[in-house]
Scaffold this active site. Structure first.
Site, PDB file in Angstrom:
ATOM      1  CG  ASN A  63      -1.787   1.216   1.327  1.00 19.38           C
ATOM      2  OD1 ASN A  63      -1.938   1.965   0.355  1.00 19.38           O
ATOM      3  ND2 ASN A  63      -2.382   1.440   2.490  1.00 19.38           N
ATOM      4  CD1 TRP A  64       3.245   1.081  -3.021  1.00 18.99           C
ATOM      5  CD2 TRP A  64       3.312   2.343  -4.858  1.00 18.99           C
ATOM      6  NE1 TRP A  64       3.912   0.360  -3.985  1.00 18.99           N
ATOM      7  CE2 TRP A  64       3.970   1.120  -5.135  1.00 18.99           C
ATOM      8  CE3 TRP A  64       3.224   3.289  -5.883  1.00 18.99           C
ATOM      9  CZ2 TRP A  64       4.540   0.826  -6.374  1.00 18.99           C
ATOM     10  CZ3 TRP A  64       3.789   3.006  -7.129  1.00 18.99           C
ATOM     11  CH2 TRP A  64       4.445   1.783  -7.362  1.00 18.99           C
ATOM     12  CE  LYS A  65      -0.184   3.235   4.903  1.00 17.71           C
ATOM     13  NZ  LYS A  65       0.048   3.372   6.344  1.00 17.71           N
TER      14      LYS A  65
ATOM     15  CG  HIS B  51      -5.943   1.571   5.475  1.00 20.08           C
ATOM     16  ND1 HIS B  51      -5.420   2.505   6.331  1.00 20.08           N
ATOM     17  CD2 HIS B  51      -4.932   0.713   5.165  1.00 20.08           C
ATOM     18  CE1 HIS B  51      -4.144   2.231   6.539  1.00 20.08           C
ATOM     19  NE2 HIS B  51      -3.818   1.155   5.847  1.00 20.08           N
TER      20      HIS B  51
ATOM     21  CD  GLU C 101      -3.031   5.423   6.939  1.00 24.03           C
ATOM     22  OE1 GLU C 101      -1.943   5.099   7.440  1.00 24.03           O
ATOM     23  OE2 GLU C 101      -3.232   5.487   5.701  1.00 24.03           O
TER      24      GLU C 101
ATOM     25  CD  GLU D 168      -4.122  -2.137   7.621  1.00 22.27           C
ATOM     26  OE1 GLU D 168      -3.152  -1.753   6.968  1.00 22.27           O
ATOM     27  OE2 GLU D 168      -5.213  -1.544   7.642  1.00 22.27           O
TER      28      GLU D 168
ATOM     29  N   GLY E 111       2.803   2.390  11.026  1.00 17.02           N
ATOM     30  CA  GLY E 111       3.645   3.572  10.939  1.00 17.02           C
ATOM     31  C   GLY E 111       4.323   3.948  12.238  1.00 17.02           C
TER      32      GLY E 111
ATOM     33  CB  SER F 274       5.442  -1.680  11.545  1.00 16.48           C
ATOM     34  OG  SER F 274       4.945  -0.388  11.795  1.00 16.48           O
TER      35      SER F 274
ATOM     36  N   GLY G 122       3.162  -1.358   4.283  1.00 15.59           N
ATOM     37  CA  GLY G 122       3.118   0.088   4.092  1.00 15.59           C
ATOM     38  C   GLY G 122       4.449   0.635   3.639  1.00 15.59           C
ATOM     39  N   GLY G 123       5.193   1.239   4.574  1.00 13.48           N
ATOM     40  CA  GLY G 123       6.430   1.934   4.232  1.00 13.48           C
ATOM     41  C   GLY G 123       7.446   1.079   3.508  1.00 13.48           C
TER      42      GLY G 123
END
Length: 731
Positions: free
Chosen positions: A130-132, A222, A224, A296, A302, A342, A363-364
């Site tokens: 997920n590049w967000k 999600h 967020e 999640e 994050g 993470s 994610g990151g």
């Protein structure tokens, strides 16, 4: 894939089967949904009963007449006896028996489904990036996509040979990224869509738009989106239905906040979010792979924090169980459940060993092509011990559960909550029963005739009858020292071996206690170790009784000794020392039938098995930090029970032992005398003649004149101080 090989195998005995010698009524076990809940409002069964008699009265309406119970339960009985017993049971009671049997079979089937190996052939892991709202420019997005595509195609696609790969770029980059990914085997998904097909919805993306530029997946729910944009469970449900109607696969995200996690609400929150997201979805659609579930934990997104593999497995097992209860076996076996939070290259291998973790939502790390390639090319067979994953089976929330012991005769698990000053007993069918004492309990051990031995902080060693609640003080423990009884086991010869706990060892670090033996049929403690200790633990014995394992927990070392029931410990040698990078210390332990100890590592979230070469070959992972002790139980002694402590633990966990591994029946302390409460009121026998075996004084027992051993019943063939069969002093 091979990483499923360590999944749990079905087990009927974890909750259900009573032994033939039991005279208890056969009543239905606790339903699995109640059994496995860790929510703040739904715990294992109903509130614990305070004593055995009131527990029995709770189920009195389901009881069978005593004569009938005995006839049904005792082997073997004549046909006429069994027939008379059946006739003695009323029509209502007979109906209840059949209903209970059916309910029991249903509950066992549900448990089998939950503990069954994951359907590896059906579920192929899915690794999603997920590049967000990254990267900043189209050029950077194209470069990242090209690198991921190249990694996926490298060496003929070996890197993703055992997993599918998905990238979810921002909507602005969907079309060019999808174009670059063509031929690489990497799918493309959209991060957010609206449920309406078209209309005046400024800023939204429709499913037809996403599909037309190459998206085949869509994220929904999600954390967020829920937290920052106020998306509700109802809206998530509408979007999920629209995604499937458009022919895309929905990746439904669920998870709890840190406050909800700390409050024990994980399963309540996840269950509610699942119900909202899948309210309009059919079992067939889930069974056909149209829905992926991504768990999640919000507190791990994050933040750099990662739920341990055991935590992830625990929640994933709940999700699969929820799916099974709601949509059936086919859906539960097919649904892919990802972990997101993470995920890093150095954590993915352990996560993917979990039997119910079917991939990751990254994610990151997905913004770095090499890191993401390492994740979707995870090692399916990492080196190290075989893994087992314990599940919560008794949500009793002890402050410090300790000293589990299995009574194979009554098919009952006993343990103590030390600072809670309670003794717990559980037959795996009724609710756990607790008996409250006014003192800290250091241990519980079996005693002859269905009675128990307890280690109490003030009274010392006490005989206790759980049926009548009568107790008698047998002897004091280390009078004059700031210590109490702690870890204890009955050896293979019927003698009690108990170690000391310095009540101030964390403050003064003083070695002032010792290890003692109370020989069968006596009320005297004899010292059997030649050095002082702070906190005794890990006491257990090999099946032949000739080797004893022991540790002084602060040293972080587990030793084995040669053990003679008529002498002291000798030939100390190091078995295992915790590595410097492992948290915690050794706690309680139990030995299996192969002579290998299983040791709880409090502070490290695991129980380890140390083989005869001193190598850890199995690990039981727990979703709580501090397991405290372990024992074998169940009809075939192949269920491993683990006690834990708070604040995150306190429940009892269990797991099926690996194929071919089982425990040995626990030996009862060899004392058949009746418990006399008045003697306890008078202080019992006191410490008695304390003798140091290490000083060569024996156990202080005089040569007896009796013809038969009071502990094992063997006839004495010649004069002497000890029974030649069991080693007990002759009375």
């Amino acid at each position: 894939p091979p990483h499923r090989a360590t999944a749990l195998t079905p087990v009927r005995e974890t909750l259900a089967t009573l032994p033939h010698v039991s005279s208890r009524p056969r009543v239905p076990p606790i339903p699995r949904d109640a059994m496995m809940s860790v929510s703040a409002t739904r715990v294992l069964a109903r509130p614990a009963t305070t004593d055995a008699s009131s527990a029995r009265s709770t189920h009195a309406r389901r009881a069978v007449p005593l004569a009938a119970r005995r006839a049904f339960a005792s082997p073997p009985a004549s046909f006429a006896t069994r027939a008379r017993a059946r006739l003695a049971v009323s029509t209502v009671t007979r109906a209840a028996i059949f209903q209970n049997a059916a309910a029991k079979q249903q509950a066992v089937a549900r448990l089998e489904a939950q503990l069954a190996p994951a359907a590896a052939a059906v579920r192929r892991p899915l690794m999603a990036g997920n590049w967000k709202m990254n990267p900043a420019t189209l050029q950077e997005a194209e470069t990242l996509a090209a690198l991921v595509a190249a990694a996926a195609k490298a060496d003929g696609g070996v890197a993703r040979s055992h997993s599918d790969v998905l990238c979810c770029p921002p909507a602005a980059f969907l079309a060019p990224v999808a174009k670059i990914m063509e031929g690489s085997g990497v799918a493309v998904g959209v991060q957010n869509v609206y449920f309406a097909k078209d209309g005046a919805f400024t800023g939204e993306t429709s499913l037809s738009m996403a599909k037309s530029v190459g998206a085949t997946f869509a994220l929904v729910g999600h954390s967020e989106r829920r937290e920052l944009f106020g998306e509700t469970d109802e809206l998530v449900g509408l979007k999920t239905r629209a995604i499937l109607d458009a022919g895309l696969t929905a990746v439904v995200c669920i998870g709890e906040s840190k406050e909800q996690y700390d409050g024990g609400l994980v399963r309540d929150v996840c269950g509610e979010q699942l119900a909202g997201a899948l309210q309009n979805i059919s079992a067939e659609e889930i069974a056909n792979g149209k829905v992926v579930i991504a768990y999640e934990p919000v507190w791990a997104i994050g933040t750099g924090l990662t739920a341990t593999p055991a935590i992830a497995q625990s929640v994933h097992a709940f999700i699969r169980g929820w799916t099974r209860d709601t949509f059936g076996d086919a859906a539960a076996d097919a649904v892919v459940i990802q972990y997101g939070g993470s995920v890093k290259p150095d954590s993915v291998d352990e996560l993917m060993r979990c039997p119910d973790v079917d991939g990751c939502l990254v994610g990151g790390a997905s913004l770095q092509a090499d890191a993401f390639a390492r994740i979707f090319g995870f090692n399916a067979n990492p080196p190290g011990p075989a893994k087992l994953w314990a599940e919560e089976v008794a949500a009793v929330k002890n402050e410090l559960g300790e000293s589990p012991v299995w009574d194979a005769v009554s098919q009952t698990l006993h343990w103590v909550d030390a600072p809670g000053k309670t003794l717990w007993s559980w037959d795996l069918v009724h609710d756990p029963v607790k008996a409250e004492f006014g003192e800290i309990l250091g241990f519980v051990a079996l005693r002859a005739n269905g009675t128990l031995l307890l280690g109490l902080s003030e009274s010392g060693i006490v005989a206790y009858d759980p049926r009548t609640r009568a107790k008698e003080v047998l002897c004091a423990f280390e009078p004059g020292l700031n210590t109490r009884p702690n870890d204890a086991r009955v050896d293979r010869f019927g003698n009690l071996v108990v170690g000391s706990y310095n009540n101030s060892w964390r403050a003064d670090a003083k070695d002032i206690g010792s290890v003692w033996r109370m020989s069968a049929g006596t009320r005297e403690l004899a010292e059997i170790i030649d050095y002082k200790i702070r906190c005794s633990n890990a006491t257990c014995f090999t099946p032949d009784g000739r080797t004893m394992f022991f540790c002084d927990s602060p040293t972080r070392r587990v030793y084995c000794f040669d053990y003679d029931p008529r002498a002291g410990l000798s030939n100390r040698r190091l078995l295992y020392e915790l590595p410097s990078d492992m948290d915690g210390s050794p706690d309680g332990a139990q030995c299996d039938a192969d002579g290998c100890p299983w040791i709880a590592i409090s502070g490290a979230s695991k129980v380890i098995r140390v083989n005869r070469e001193g190598v850890v070959d199995h690990e039981i992972e727990l979703p709580v930090k501090c397991p405290t002790s372990v024992t074998f139980g169940g009809r075939d002694l192949d269920t491993i029970f683990v006690t834990t402590r708070g604040p995150d633990g306190g429940s009892v966990y269990a797991v099926k032992a690996p194929e071919g591994i089982a425990g040995c029946p626990e030996v009862a302390f060899g004392d058949v005398s009746q418990i006399v409460p008045s003697a306890g009121d008078a202080g019992g026998a006191g410490m008695g003649a304390v003798a140091s075996v290490m000083a060569g004084l024996g156990v202080g027992a005089a040569a007896g004149k009796g013809k038969f051993c009071a502990a094992c019943g063997a006839k004495h063939a010649a004069p002497g101080k000890f029974c030649v069969e069991c080693g007990a002093p002759r009375a």
